[in-house]
Scaffold this active site. Structure first.
Site, mmCIF file in Angstrom:
data_model
loop_
_atom_site.group_PDB
_atom_site.id
_atom_site.type_symbol
_atom_site.label_atom_id
_atom_site.label_comp_id
_atom_site.label_asym_id
_atom_site.label_seq_id
_atom_site.Cartn_x
_atom_site.Cartn_y
_atom_site.Cartn_z
ATOM 1 N N SER A 43 0.822 -1.208 0.000
ATOM 2 C CA SER A 43 0.000 0.000 0.000
ATOM 3 C C SER A 43 0.856 1.259 0.000
ATOM 4 O O SER A 43 1.583 1.513 -0.957
ATOM 5 C CB SER A 43 -0.961 -0.034 1.197
ATOM 6 O OG SER A 43 -1.862 1.042 1.144
ATOM 7 N N ASP A 102 -3.734 6.232 -3.172
ATOM 8 C CA ASP A 102 -2.594 5.686 -2.434
ATOM 9 C C ASP A 102 -1.850 4.698 -3.335
ATOM 10 O O ASP A 102 -2.191 4.526 -4.510
ATOM 11 C CB ASP A 102 -3.035 5.073 -1.101
ATOM 12 C CG ASP A 102 -3.906 3.832 -1.256
ATOM 13 O OD1 ASP A 102 -4.398 3.574 -2.369
ATOM 14 O OD2 ASP A 102 -4.093 3.117 -0.253
ATOM 15 N N ASP A 125 -1.506 1.425 -3.760
ATOM 16 C CA ASP A 125 -2.169 0.330 -4.466
ATOM 17 C C ASP A 125 -3.533 0.749 -5.004
ATOM 18 O O ASP A 125 -4.287 -0.078 -5.505
ATOM 19 C CB ASP A 125 -2.278 -0.923 -3.591
ATOM 20 C CG ASP A 125 -3.040 -0.698 -2.291
ATOM 21 O OD1 ASP A 125 -3.107 0.455 -1.825
ATOM 22 O OD2 ASP A 125 -3.549 -1.680 -1.718
ATOM 23 N N ASP A 160 -6.379 1.601 -3.811
ATOM 24 C CA ASP A 160 -7.690 1.180 -3.308
ATOM 25 C C ASP A 160 -8.346 2.274 -2.477
ATOM 26 O O ASP A 160 -9.509 2.153 -2.101
ATOM 27 C CB ASP A 160 -7.602 -0.138 -2.513
ATOM 28 C CG ASP A 160 -6.718 -0.044 -1.282
ATOM 29 O OD1 ASP A 160 -6.001 0.957 -1.111
ATOM 30 O OD2 ASP A 160 -6.732 -0.997 -0.478
#
Length: 454
Positions: free
Chosen positions: A99, A243, A245, A247
């Site tokens: 992340s 962010d 990743d 999501d």
């Protein structure tokens, strides 16, 4: 490698420094353990842009295939694109990402078929136990017939699915600045936005897991400064930051001012309720603004309050059949997306809402931003439980004050509330406060902090 898995297996995922805490050998064992625990004949695997991600992801796939499991490798993807693949293909999935953590970290977010979460109580503890056993006893016997490894590109199908859920074809033209933070938004946004009435101003779309421009964590105000400046320079209608990743999404208005994730939760909740005939359950965690349950009720819905953390939200969504869920950390969950979180779908809702009327975003979100919040304030403390007990002692028994312990300690009155939660991983207490006006919020915040930091 011999590894202390207690350091890398967290409540919801695997995360640690590569190669110090884990490496491809361990990733291969995690792949085998995931195959064994899910009992699946086939799985899907994807990864982000970190330098270590392709190797770790490939090793995980080999570990699963060695036990006879067929693996679909979707390659570079956002976390919600992996959830899409898990849902659309009805397969358990594994996403390699850390992340917004720094470049030397990597991790695995795992789910069962249909993007159902895998956490400590839903398989992660069993996966850890198997890997630990194999580290001592040696790897499991390979299957007589190994599974296949197949490549499949799901990006266009993922984009088409999202666009089928929010109609943007008739909106007025909008100029939008998107800061991908060198993360996976740079991979997904061009395909999702293609052909829409949007003028896209891309920032940091080059995939680079070393994060050369800023951390890919838009909740830290320092990481959206570039976006805020660019929105003002371009005279854009809004800015969106993802962010690492991709999501989670964070929104700034036409003035470059941040829009509270609680306001986005309320706005999307109103739209989802309208889409579902003016009724339905909406989940929100206990640090979202008072605005969220108010807006849900005003739009015919039933608000349900949960603990902080995506496993609690997903669990409650599945249990209650909720149509939508939002967290103040900018995670947004949709029944139409297998109860999984997708920042991209939330972003499309914001674009549709803004483009469906003539006013600026700042005016649109006013109705969804009715109170003054402190934001999350972390304090390092020697004894978390002693400080929580001191807060309880200070407020318990006062007229008009209610206490609850759904998650940490929440103190509520008619004009303000605050919540204090202990971090699971650090000696921290996290404070969130909200009130009807700034002066009351500051007074409430400072009184709580005085006890926490005494």
């Amino acid at each position: 490698m011999a590894a202390d898995l207690s350091q890398i297996v967290k409540a919801y995922d695997v995360r640690g420094v590569v190669p110090d805490q884990w490496d491809e050998t361990l990733a291969e064992q995690f792949g085998a353990a995931f195959a064994r625990v899910t009992g699946a004949d086939a799985i899907v695997v994807g990864h982000d842009m970190r330098p270590s991600s392709p190797g770790l992801s490939g090793a995980f796939a080999r570990g699963a295939a060695a036990l006879g499991v067929d693996v679909t490798e979707i390659g570079l993807c956002s976390t919600d694109q992996l959830y899409y693949a898990s849902g659309a293909l009805n397969l358990p999935g594994a996403m390699f990402t850390a992340s917004h953590n720094p470049a030397q970290y990597n991790g695995i977010k795992m789910c069962r078929a249909g993007a159902a979460p895998v956490g400590q109580d839903t398989g992660l503890a069993d996966i850890r136990a198997l890997v630990e056993r194999w580290a001592e006893e040696g790897a499991p016997e390979p299957a007589a017939a190994p599974g296949t490894l197949t490549r499949q590109d799901t990006l266009k199908d993922y984009a088409a699915h999202l666009r089928s859920l929010v109609d943007l074809t008739a909106i007025r033209p909008l100029k939008v600045v998107v800061d991908a933070g060198n993360g996976m938004g740079g991979h997904t946004v061009p395909t999702v936005f293609e052909g829409l009435p949007l003028t896209l101003v891309p920032m940091y779309f080059e995939l680079d897991g070393t994060f050369p421009n800023h951390e890919a964590n838009p909740l830290d105000p320092a990481n959206i400064v570039d976006l805020q400046e660019r929105v003002r320079e371009e005279g854009a209608d809004l800015g969106i930051a993802f962010d690492g990743d991709a999501d989670r999404c964070f929104v700034v208005d036409e003035n470059g001012d941040p829009v509270s994730p609680s306001a986005i939760t309320a706005l999307v909740a109103a739209r989802e309720l309208a889409k579902h005939g003016g009724s339905g359950t909406v989940i929100h965690n206990l640090i979202t603004s008072w605005t969220v349950p108010e807006v849900v009720r005003e739009n015919g819905g039933t608000p349900v309050r949960t603990r902080v953390g995506h496993s609690f939200i997903k669990e409650e969504m599945a249990k209650s059949g909720a149509i939508f869920g939002g967290e103040h950390s900018a995670h947004y969950y949709f029944r139409d997306f297998w109860n999984a979180d997708t920042g991209m779908l939330a972003a499309l809702h914001v674009l549709a809402a803004l483009g469906g009327q003539d006013g600026p975003l700042s005016a649109l979100v006013e109705q969804y931003d009715r109170y003054v919040g402190s934001g999350e304030i972390n304090s390092t403390v020697a004894d978390q439980q002693a400080r929580l007990a001191a807060i309880r002692a200070a407020y318990e028994g006062q007229d008009g004050v209610t206490l609850d312990e759904l998650d940490g300690l929440t103190i509520t009155t008619a004009d303000w509330w605050f919540n204090v939660r202990a971090s699971n991983t650090e000696p921290l207490l996290r404070l969130n406060a909200e009130a009807r006006d700034r002066q009351t919020m500051e007074k409430t915040r400072d009184a709580a902090l005085a006890i926490i930091r005494a």
